[in-house]
Design an enzyme around this catalytic site. Structure first.
Site, PDB file in Angstrom:
ATOM      1  N   HIS A 153      59.476  13.203 -74.224  1.00 37.12           N
ATOM      2  CA  HIS A 153      60.815  12.462 -74.324  1.00 37.12           C
ATOM      3  C   HIS A 153      60.140  11.055 -75.322  1.00 37.12           C
ATOM      4  CE1 HIS A 153      62.848  13.655 -70.902  1.00 37.12           C
ATOM      5  NE2 HIS A 153      62.353  13.744 -70.469  1.00 37.12           N
TER       6      HIS A 153
ATOM      7  N   SER B 114      53.792   4.599-102.806  1.00 38.33           N
ATOM      8  CA  SER B 114      54.927   3.591-102.631  1.00 38.33           C
ATOM      9  C   SER B 114      54.334   3.241-104.328  1.00 38.33           C
ATOM     10  CB  SER B 114      54.872   2.352-101.671  1.00 38.33           C
ATOM     11  OG  SER B 114      55.866   1.962-101.823  1.00 38.33           O
TER      12      SER B 114
ATOM     13  N   LYS C 163      49.625   2.423 -99.676  1.00 42.76           N
ATOM     14  CA  LYS C 163      50.183   3.034 -98.937  1.00 42.76           C
ATOM     15  C   LYS C 163      50.603   4.224 -99.097  1.00 42.76           C
ATOM     16  CE  LYS C 163      54.897   2.717 -95.818  1.00 42.76           C
ATOM     17  NZ  LYS C 163      55.251   4.338 -96.623  1.00 42.76           N
TER      18      LYS C 163
ATOM     19  N   GLU D 286      56.967  16.229 -94.937  1.00 42.79           N
ATOM     20  CA  GLU D 286      58.826  15.854 -95.445  1.00 42.79           C
ATOM     21  C   GLU D 286      59.512  16.750 -96.628  1.00 42.79           C
ATOM     22  OE1 GLU D 286      57.828  11.093 -95.444  1.00 42.79           O
ATOM     23  OE2 GLU D 286      58.201  12.122 -97.122  1.00 42.79           O
TER      24      GLU D 286
END
Length: 460
Positions: free
Chosen positions: A184, A314, A320, A327
């Protein structure tokens, strides 16, 4: 400067005359399809090559049966060989979204092959000779079986095996590194990274078996059913002989379907292949998302692993780095699921003796295969092979995991263990320190019961 006007020639079919670009190899029926279905995307070259292989095999069989002259056979086979070699890929412009039987594509092949035969000085008619003993209604479904089986064998399954091998290496390297398990998305009992990877491997093994089963189902083909599945206008031996010749020229053992009706009016076997591809995509998304979560941070996330930095993340935040490979994999998986849904709808479009969404099915199965093969290799090479483990973070996380008290249930009972968990969580202290205060167990005993690696092996 004025551009040179397009030169045309006049071709005829049963509807009359039509103007065809002078340099085009195709004829009237292909030209009508080009005009009726303005090109968004033509069918994949691998599918066109599969249809050419069918024409090659049919010419062999028809000649063996005495239905085609040897010179015509040789000319058709030479033309089909050239098409399969990719020499004329620009001569197949018919759109994916065309007549539901794929007749336009079948005639495109027939006309181009006839044109190439004429170049060799052999008169061959697109319908009477190239299409002899065939119909679009059995050629196109058979080409779906042939091209998809080839894609699964030649691309998808090797890429899946590459991913498995990469994960096997990482499992061996990380088998004894314990981490907090999660259910969970909440802290649970420990597992090792090797065990976590082992779960992915088990999923991939199952996905591979489903893909192989679906591939093997495609080896039964409807070729020989002709127009409606009865085999009208084809020699009674054509179907069996065709399957034998096709098998001799490929890496697979093809057989005629017991009833061609099931391969022309329904597409159950291609649908099974689509479902297997979707299932594999689901496994890839699970793996990619687990990696993304484990990589999250690097400060305020889980920060269990660090994926390879493959590009800046970024345009505004310097330094970053994002999990872009994962993805990308997730987007491929989503796209495959959507394509599978379209195939599922197409499978419901078997009206009486013919399914009328065959070109869509052909395209989607090959597109799914191409994307899954590509993303599998990329995920293996650019994410899984090179990620590093933040072992210090894992040890600190486990030591503060209040759920570790589960191991004390058989010794002190559930209620007392729950009290230790609550206090450890509220104070942010290691469970072992709180348990030492609230129980009569020695530090040595607690270290035995609460050893994270021991807990990953199960048992009392």
């Amino acid at each position: 400067m004025a551009s040179n006007p397009q030169r045309y020639r006049t071709e005829t079919d049963s509807l009359g005359e039509v103007q065809v670009p002078a340099e085009a190899r195709w004829g009237a029926q292909t030209q009508r399809a080009v005009e009726n279905f303005p090109v968004l995307r033509p069918l994949p070259a691998s599918f066109i090559h599969a249809v050419a292989r069918i024409k090659w095999c049919a010419a062999r069989v028809n000649a063996d049966l005495g239905l085609l002259e040897p010179t015509q056979r040789d000319a058709i086979c030479e033309a089909a060989d050239a098409i399969m070699a990719g020499e004329h890929d620009d001569q197949f412009p018919v759109d994916i979204f065309q007549t539901g039987s794929g007749t336009s594509t079948n005639m495109n092949l027939n006309e181009v092959i006839a044109s190439l035969c004429r170049d060799r000085g052999v008169e061959v008619h697109p319908n009477d000779h190239v299409n002899l003993s065939q119909s679009s209604n059995d050629v196109i479904p058979t080409a779906i079986h042939l091209s998809t089986a080839g894609a699964l064998t030649g691309r998808v399954l090797p890429a899946l095996r590459q991913l498995q091998r990469t994960l096997e290496v990482r499992r061996g390297e990380l088998d004894r590194i314990a981490k907090t398990g999660r259910t969970h998305l909440m802290d649970a009992m420990p597992v090792t990274l090797g065990q976590e990877i082992g779960g992915w491997l088990a999923q991939l093994e199952q996905a591979g078996e489903q893909l192989k089963t679906a591939r093997d189902g495609l080896l039964k083909i409807p070729q020989g059913g002709t127009a409606v599945g009865t085999g009208v206008n084809a020699h009674t031996e054509f179907a069996a002989r065709f399957a034998r010749v096709l098998s001799e020229t490929s890496d697979h053992n093809f057989e005629p379907l017991e009833t061609a009706f099931a391969g022309q009016s329904a597409i159950d076997r291609p649908l099974a292949a689509s479902a297997a591809l979707r299932g594999y995509a689901t496994v890839l998304m699970k793996i990619a998302n687990d990696l993304r979560w484990m990589n999250s941070g690097p400060i305020n996330g889980l920060a269990e692993i660090q994926l390879p930095a493959v590009q800046p993340g970024s345009s505004i935040m310097p330094g970053k780095v994002n999990p872009v490979i994962c993805e990308s994999t997730c987007m491929v998986a989503a796209q495959v699921s959507g394509l599978d849904q379209a195939v599922n709808i197409a499978a419901q479009s078997g009206n009486f003796q013919l399914n009328v969404m065959l070109p869509l099915v052909a395209n989607n199965l090959l597109e799914m295969s191409t994307m899954l093969a590509g993303t599998s290799s990329i995920l293996a090479e650019r994410a899984i092979a090179g990620f590093t483990v933040n072992e210090e973070n894992l040890r600190a996380s486990i030591s503060r995991n209040p759920v570790l008290v589960t191991a004390l249930n058989p010794v002190i009972g559930y209620e007392k263990a729950a009290g230790i968990a609550k206090k450890a969580f509220a104070s942010g202290r290691p469970v072992i320190d709180v348990a030492e205060e609230l129980t009569d167990l020695s530090r040595e005993d607690l270290e035995y019961y609460l050893d994270p690696e021991k807990l990953t092996r199960g048992g009392l």
